[in-house]
Design a protein around this motif. Structure first.
Motif, PDB file in Angstrom:
ATOM      1  N   MET A   1       0.583  -1.314   0.048  1.00  0.00           N
ATOM      2  CA  MET A   1       0.043  -0.046   0.118  1.00  0.00           C
ATOM      3  C   MET A   1       0.922   1.397  -0.084  1.00  0.00           C
ATOM      4  N   ASP A   2       0.401   2.199  -0.690  1.00  0.00           N
ATOM      5  CA  ASP A   2       1.194   3.440  -0.800  1.00  0.00           C
ATOM      6  C   ASP A   2       0.691   4.204   0.326  1.00  0.00           C
ATOM      7  N   GLU A   3       1.450   5.298   0.628  1.00  0.00           N
ATOM      8  CA  GLU A   3       1.079   6.324   2.085  1.00  0.00           C
ATOM      9  C   GLU A   3      -0.231   6.827   1.604  1.00  0.00           C
ATOM     10  N   LEU A   4      -0.696   7.234   0.348  1.00  0.00           N
ATOM     11  CA  LEU A   4      -1.738   7.898   0.486  1.00  0.00           C
ATOM     12  C   LEU A   4      -3.036   7.002   0.975  1.00  0.00           C
ATOM     13  N   THR A   8      -4.075   5.063   8.995  1.00  0.00           N
ATOM     14  CA  THR A   8      -3.255   5.040  10.410  1.00  0.00           C
ATOM     15  C   THR A   8      -4.421   4.270  11.527  1.00  0.00           C
ATOM     16  N   ALA A   9      -3.625   3.767  12.493  1.00  0.00           N
ATOM     17  CA  ALA A   9      -4.215   3.514  13.558  1.00  0.00           C
ATOM     18  C   ALA A   9      -5.268   4.574  14.341  1.00  0.00           C
ATOM     19  N   THR A  13      -9.399   4.530  14.576  1.00  0.00           N
ATOM     20  CA  THR A  13     -10.123   4.637  15.969  1.00  0.00           C
ATOM     21  C   THR A  13     -10.894   6.076  15.907  1.00  0.00           C
ATOM     22  N   THR A  14     -10.573   6.998  15.241  1.00  0.00           N
ATOM     23  CA  THR A  14     -11.504   8.187  15.038  1.00  0.00           C
ATOM     24  C   THR A  14     -12.788   7.879  14.207  1.00  0.00           C
ATOM     25  N   LEU A  15     -12.348   6.713  13.301  1.00  0.00           N
ATOM     26  CA  LEU A  15     -13.602   6.542  12.239  1.00  0.00           C
ATOM     27  C   LEU A  15     -14.528   5.829  13.248  1.00  0.00           C
ATOM     28  N   TYR A  16     -14.196   4.747  13.847  1.00  0.00           N
ATOM     29  CA  TYR A  16     -14.863   4.024  14.911  1.00  0.00           C
ATOM     30  C   TYR A  16     -15.897   4.730  15.867  1.00  0.00           C
ATOM     31  N   GLY A  17     -14.921   5.669  16.389  1.00  0.00           N
ATOM     32  CA  GLY A  17     -15.631   6.637  17.520  1.00  0.00           C
ATOM     33  C   GLY A  17     -16.828   7.510  16.810  1.00  0.00           C
ATOM     34  N   VAL A  18     -16.534   7.974  15.669  1.00  0.00           N
ATOM     35  CA  VAL A  18     -17.496   8.703  15.095  1.00  0.00           C
ATOM     36  C   VAL A  18     -18.723   7.865  14.608  1.00  0.00           C
TER      37      VAL A  18
END
Length: 64
Positions: A1-4, A8-9, A13-18
């Motif tokens: 996978m490229d960086e774009l 990230t973890a 985590t933010t996505l799960y929280g939202v």
């Protein structure tokens, strides 16, 4: 996978929280609507005199 395209973890985590918070909001709105519907349904069982008595009692309680 490229960086774009790498997630990230912290982003995950933010996505799960939202997602969880949005789910909680939806559930609370549904529960609120159900409670309001139940209150309206139970108020329909009162006679007009009982509703007037409740209204007067509420008005007296707020004036004190």
């Amino acid at each position: 996978m490229d960086e774009l395209t790498q997630i990230t973890a912290d982003q995950l985590t933010t996505l799960y929280g939202v997602s969880i918070s949005m789910l909680v909001v939806v559930v609370l709105r549904l529960v609120g609507k159900a409670v309001l519907a139940r209150l309206e349904w139970s108020r329909a069982e009162l006679t007009p005199e009982e509703r007037d008595a409740e209204r007067v009692a509420r008005a007296r309680a707020t004036r004190k």
